[in-house]
Motif scaffolding. Structure first.
Motif, mmCIF file in Angstrom:
data_model
loop_
_atom_site.group_PDB
_atom_site.id
_atom_site.type_symbol
_atom_site.label_atom_id
_atom_site.label_comp_id
_atom_site.label_asym_id
_atom_site.label_seq_id
_atom_site.Cartn_x
_atom_site.Cartn_y
_atom_site.Cartn_z
ATOM 1 N N ARG A 45 -12.305 13.562 31.779
ATOM 2 C CA ARG A 45 -13.484 13.327 32.628
ATOM 3 C C ARG A 45 -13.092 13.049 34.078
ATOM 4 N N LEU A 104 -17.334 6.957 41.328
ATOM 5 C CA LEU A 104 -17.512 8.374 41.011
ATOM 6 C C LEU A 104 -16.684 8.806 39.806
ATOM 7 N N GLY A 105 -15.941 7.869 39.231
ATOM 8 C CA GLY A 105 -15.151 8.187 38.053
ATOM 9 C C GLY A 105 -13.843 8.877 38.344
ATOM 10 N N MET A 106 -13.377 8.797 39.586
ATOM 11 C CA MET A 106 -12.125 9.475 39.931
ATOM 12 C C MET A 106 -11.152 8.562 40.657
ATOM 13 N N GLU A 159 -11.722 16.121 35.686
ATOM 14 C CA GLU A 159 -12.803 17.065 35.969
ATOM 15 C C GLU A 159 -13.556 16.663 37.241
ATOM 16 N N HIS A 160 -13.838 15.369 37.381
ATOM 17 C CA HIS A 160 -14.516 14.878 38.592
ATOM 18 C C HIS A 160 -13.672 15.178 39.829
ATOM 19 N N MET A 183 -21.506 12.256 47.632
ATOM 20 C CA MET A 183 -21.476 11.967 46.200
ATOM 21 C C MET A 183 -21.862 10.527 45.939
#
Length: 85
Positions: A52, A26-28, A55-56, A80
């Motif tokens: 990014r 999920l990019g986090m 923000e996620h 998600m």
């Protein structure tokens, strides 16, 4: 997820690796291991401290209600992950 910050996971057992991989997807998050070298940590930190990933993580936090905390966070991460497929 509840705190709204990107995560570096060092899974030891159970579902920890799978949870870390979901966050990473999920990019986090970033999943580390005892063999992870310093350069990999540096790259992960650069990515996770970037706008990014933050923000996620902040977006996920906004969707988690404080009263339900961990239960809501788990539901959100699962939803998600399913939407990311």
């Amino acid at each position: 997820v509840l705190a709204g910050v990107p995560t570096i996971a060092l899974p030891r057992n159970g579902e920890q690796r799978a949870n870390g991989e979901i966050l990473e997807g999920l990019g986090m998050g970033f999943v580390a291991s005892p063999e992870t070298d310093g350069a990999s940590y540096d790259k992960a930190l650069d990515r996770l401290l970037g706008p990014r990933a933050r923000e996620h993580a902040a977006g996920a936090r906004r969707q988690v209600t404080p009263a339900r905390g961990l239960e809501e966070a788990a539901r959100l991460v699962e939803a998600m992950a399913l939407n990311a497929r």
